[in-house]
Design a protein around this motif. Structure first.
Motif, short mmCIF file in Angstrom:
data_model
loop_
_atom_site.label_atom_id
_atom_site.label_comp_id
_atom_site.label_asym_id
_atom_site.label_seq_id
_atom_site.Cartn_x
_atom_site.Cartn_y
_atom_site.Cartn_z
N ASP A 1 27.99 -20.70 18.36
CA ASP A 1 27.12 -20.42 17.21
C ASP A 1 25.74 -19.93 17.65
N GLY A 2 25.21 -20.56 18.69
CA GLY A 2 23.91 -20.13 19.20
C GLY A 2 23.96 -18.70 19.74
N LEU A 3 25.10 -18.37 20.37
CA LEU A 3 25.24 -17.03 20.95
C LEU A 3 25.33 -15.96 19.87
N VAL A 4 26.05 -16.26 18.78
CA VAL A 4 26.14 -15.32 17.65
C VAL A 4 24.75 -15.09 17.06
N ASP A 5 24.01 -16.17 16.92
CA ASP A 5 22.65 -16.07 16.38
C ASP A 5 21.79 -15.18 17.27
N ARG A 6 21.89 -15.38 18.58
CA ARG A 6 21.10 -14.57 19.52
C ARG A 6 21.52 -13.11 19.50
N ALA A 7 22.85 -12.88 19.37
CA ALA A 7 23.34 -11.49 19.35
C ALA A 7 22.74 -10.75 18.16
N LEU A 8 22.66 -11.44 17.02
CA LEU A 8 22.05 -10.82 15.84
C LEU A 8 20.57 -10.52 16.09
N ARG A 9 19.88 -11.49 16.65
CA ARG A 9 18.44 -11.31 16.89
C ARG A 9 18.20 -10.19 17.90
N ASP A 10 19.05 -10.15 18.95
CA ASP A 10 18.92 -9.07 19.95
C ASP A 10 19.08 -7.70 19.31
N ALA A 11 19.97 -7.62 18.31
CA ALA A 11 20.22 -6.34 17.64
C ALA A 11 19.25 -6.14 16.48
N ASN A 12 18.37 -7.13 16.29
CA ASN A 12 17.41 -7.08 15.21
C ASN A 12 18.10 -6.96 13.85
N MET A 13 19.07 -7.85 13.65
CA MET A 13 19.90 -7.77 12.44
C MET A 13 20.07 -9.12 11.78
N GLU A 14 20.51 -9.06 10.54
CA GLU A 14 20.91 -10.24 9.78
C GLU A 14 22.41 -10.13 9.52
N PHE A 15 23.02 -11.22 9.09
CA PHE A 15 24.44 -11.19 8.74
C PHE A 15 24.71 -10.12 7.68
N ASP A 16 23.73 -9.92 6.78
CA ASP A 16 23.91 -8.94 5.70
C ASP A 16 24.11 -7.52 6.21
N ASP A 17 23.67 -7.25 7.44
CA ASP A 17 23.81 -5.91 8.00
C ASP A 17 25.22 -5.63 8.53
N LEU A 18 26.04 -6.68 8.63
CA LEU A 18 27.38 -6.52 9.21
C LEU A 18 28.36 -5.96 8.18
N ASP A 19 29.35 -5.21 8.70
CA ASP A 19 30.43 -4.70 7.86
C ASP A 19 31.75 -5.39 8.14
N GLY A 20 31.76 -6.30 9.10
CA GLY A 20 32.99 -7.01 9.40
C GLY A 20 32.79 -7.93 10.59
N VAL A 21 33.74 -8.85 10.77
CA VAL A 21 33.72 -9.79 11.89
C VAL A 21 35.05 -9.72 12.60
N ALA A 22 35.00 -9.57 13.92
CA ALA A 22 36.23 -9.54 14.72
C ALA A 22 36.16 -10.65 15.76
N ALA A 23 37.27 -11.35 15.94
CA ALA A 23 37.33 -12.37 16.98
C ALA A 23 38.68 -12.30 17.68
N THR A 24 38.69 -12.69 18.93
CA THR A 24 39.95 -12.76 19.65
C THR A 24 40.85 -13.78 18.98
N GLY A 25 42.06 -13.35 18.57
CA GLY A 25 43.01 -14.27 17.94
C GLY A 25 44.11 -14.68 18.89
N GLY A 26 44.02 -14.27 20.14
CA GLY A 26 45.00 -14.55 21.17
C GLY A 26 45.24 -13.28 21.95
N PRO A 27 46.03 -13.25 23.01
CA PRO A 27 46.53 -14.44 23.69
C PRO A 27 45.41 -15.07 24.53
N GLY A 28 45.62 -16.31 24.90
CA GLY A 28 44.60 -16.99 25.70
C GLY A 28 44.73 -18.49 25.58
N LEU A 29 43.72 -19.18 26.09
CA LEU A 29 43.70 -20.64 26.01
C LEU A 29 43.39 -21.02 24.57
N ILE A 30 44.33 -21.70 23.93
CA ILE A 30 44.29 -21.84 22.48
C ILE A 30 43.07 -22.62 22.00
#
Lengths: 224, 342
Positions: free
Chosen positions: B56-85
């Motif tokens: 959560d802290g990293l997501v917050d920092r990524a937004l701040r680094d990009a000078n953005m708010e959640f409202d500026d996003l058009d979508g969210v992508a996350a790894t859904g697998g494969p990997g350590l579950i």
């Protein structure tokens, strides 16, 4: 104040909206697996049926454990991200205090015991007013008798039978509570709301309470 | 189109924000190397705990680094697998929560597809292309004709090439993580001192095998004179053998790819092992010989990162391939089982 409670730390998933000392909407489903699929749908459902958006939520309350490592992470990751995304205050409560709060101990101190899927059991003692008498811990059923107060003691939670089986011959004054045996988001929201009203100055997001270190062993021999 | 990407499938916690004009607006990686190093490998429970502590802290920092708010996003992508579950669950729930709060499209990205499409983010490579995907857990040759559209030409019959690097590093007493350690040691080594096998070389098809190479390294190294150069020479000899094995199998794949895709002329290498400079060189030489364009993303985008997950999310969202809040993370998820745009 609108409070969203969520939990997926044990063999159930639940979400609830709590407002003005009352449960507004509530979903509770027992399940052994599938928490990751179900939890966010429950959150969406209770929020929508309460005709709220996340702008209307004033507080998020989540369990932090102890419980299944995977389940408690699903709930805590969800709650922390909901809080971050909505810039909403968040507070954590333990599964043991959530179950304790749901009991009617009838003037007796009581022990809450949660199954850990291993030999030991997550336990915590409470007095007759549901105030904790010790920190949450993980203990073998056979080691629990010495920590019990003298006199009549009640016992609740989904591992209460395991403990009664192990020590009832030595601790005959144990009586089984008939209240809920798993944490429930409705109670969790209520506990968090009360705590937040006493102290609204929250700092860091709640941290997980695992009560057990990761199963990792340092290599003992250098492989050559 | 601006997408937040989240990656938590192994031992890097990562968050990135990428725009569909191929610009990376922020790209943060929190490596857990120090937490796993004492154990000589990734400990799943330690990894999952660390992802939860940091995402959560990293997501917050990524937004701040990009000078953005959640409202500026058009979508969210996350790894859904494969990997350590355990880790995948943490990232996936984080993405679901953000998608729910801000009513954003959710994309559950296959981690391998993240690697597979990186060359389109970094180099605007057009479909179709031939992909050599090499990492600690995977070693595959695939033709890529679109997002979700993969034909596997070959895979490893035993160890992944990254696994062979890691095991060789352990055998040679090199530090964790093994891949970079072998590469580093090999720089001062003589690649001709030990004649290790080139597994599968000369055989038809595109499959790989690396367990025999690893065994040969173990046997030869133990029997060798333990002089001051032995580790470097063994590392260099191993790396050369692994490189020749990859080149031989990839040559066969190019032949097949050319026959099936007359308009395709690009070889892409991706995945953590693609950060290895020697392998990039020999694969680049192969591409030149075959009159193919060679694309290897910068090393920081070969190893696990969230920019590639955000980019794969962009590619999928463009095609309307979104996922719902009940998506079930998949510890095993072969690329050829991906949903394809109809």
């Amino acid at each position: 104040m609108n409070v969203l409670g969520i939990d997926s730390a044990t063999e159930a998933c639940s979400a609830a909206i709590w407002r003005d000392n009352a449960v507004i909407t509530h979903r509770f489903e027992t399940m052994r697996r599938g928490h990751a699929e179900v939890l966010m749908c429950l959150v969406k459902d209770v929020t929508q049926r309460a005709t709220l958006t996340f702008r209307d939520i004033d507080l998020i309350v989540t369990t932090v454990g102890p419980g299944g490592f995977t389940g408690l992470r699903i709930g805590l990751a969800s709650a922390r991200a909901l809080a971050l995304a909505g810039r909403i205050p968040i507070i954590g409560v333990t599964t043991l205090e959530a179950i304790a709060q749901a009991q009617s101990p009838a003037g007796k101190p009581f022990l809450i015991a949660l199954d850990s899927k291993r030999a030991d059991i997550y336990v915590q003692l409470f007095d007759d007013a549901k105030r904790p008498l010790c920190e949450p811990g993980a203990m073998l059923p056979s080691d629990i008798e010495p920590i019990l107060p003298s006199g009549p003691v009640a016992i609740g939670g989904n591992a209460s039978m395991a403990i009664l089986d192990a020590i009832s011959d030595r601790a005959p004054a144990l009586e089984r509570l008939i209240g809920p045996t798993l944490p429930d988001a409705a109670i969790i929201a209520a506990i968090g709301a009360a705590r937040y009203s006493k102290n609204p100055n929250l700092t860091a997001p709640p941290k997980p309470l695992y009560l057990r270190s990761p199963d990792a062993h340092l290599p003992t021999v250098q492989i050559q | 189109m601006i997408i937040l990407g989240i990656e938590t499938s192994c031992d890097e916690t990562a968050a990135a924000i990428v725009r569909d004009d191929r610009s990376i607006l922020s790209n943060l990686v929190n490596s857990q190397l120090d937490e796993h190093r004492p154990y000589g490998g990734v400990v799943p429970e330690i990894a999952a705990r660390s992802h939860l502590d940091h995402i959560d802290g990293l997501v917050d920092r990524a937004l701040r680094d990009a000078n953005m708010e959640f409202d500026d996003l058009d979508g969210v992508a996350a790894t859904g697998g494969p990997g350590l579950i355990g880790g995948v669950l943490v990232g996936m729930m984080t993405a679901k929560a953000i998608a729910l709060v801000h009513t954003l499209p959710l994309m559950a990205v296959n981690h391998l597809e993240g690697h597979a499409l990186t060359a389109r983010l970094t180099d605007a490579v057009e479909f179709p292309y031939l992909l050599l995907l090499v990492s600690g857990g995977h070693c595959q040759l695939l033709s890529v004709t679109g997002p979700g559209a993969y034909v596997r030409y070959g895979t490893t019959l035993d160890d992944a090439v990254g696994e062979a690097f890691d095991k060789t590093a352990k055998l040679l007493g090199l530090p964790y993580p093994g891949g970079p350690a072998v590469e580093q040691a090999a720089r001062s080594g003589n690649p001709n001192r030990f004649d290790f096998p080139r597994p599968m070389r000369g055989r038809p098809g595109c499959d790989f095998s690396f367990s025999g190479l690893k065994t040969a390294v173990a046997r030869t190294f133990r029997a060798a004179t333990q002089d001051e150069n032995v580790v470097a020479d063994a590392a260099a000899s191993f790396q050369t053998a692994a490189g020749e094995a990859l080149v031989d199998r990839t040559r066969n794949a190019i032949e097949r790819f050319r026959a099936e895709n007359p308009n395709g002329d690009t070889l892409v290498v991706a995945g953590g092992v693609a950060a290895n400079a020697h392998l990039r060189t020999v694969l680049g030489n192969l591409a030149t010989d075959e009159e193919f364009r060679f694309v290897a993303p910068p090393p920081a985008l070969c190893t696990d990162n969230a920019a590639m997950i955000a980019w794969a999310g962009i590619e999928r969202l463009r095609l309307g391939l979104t996922d719902t809040l009940d998506f079930a993370p998949r510890p095993r998820w072969p690329l050829n089982e991906l949903r394809v745009a109809s």
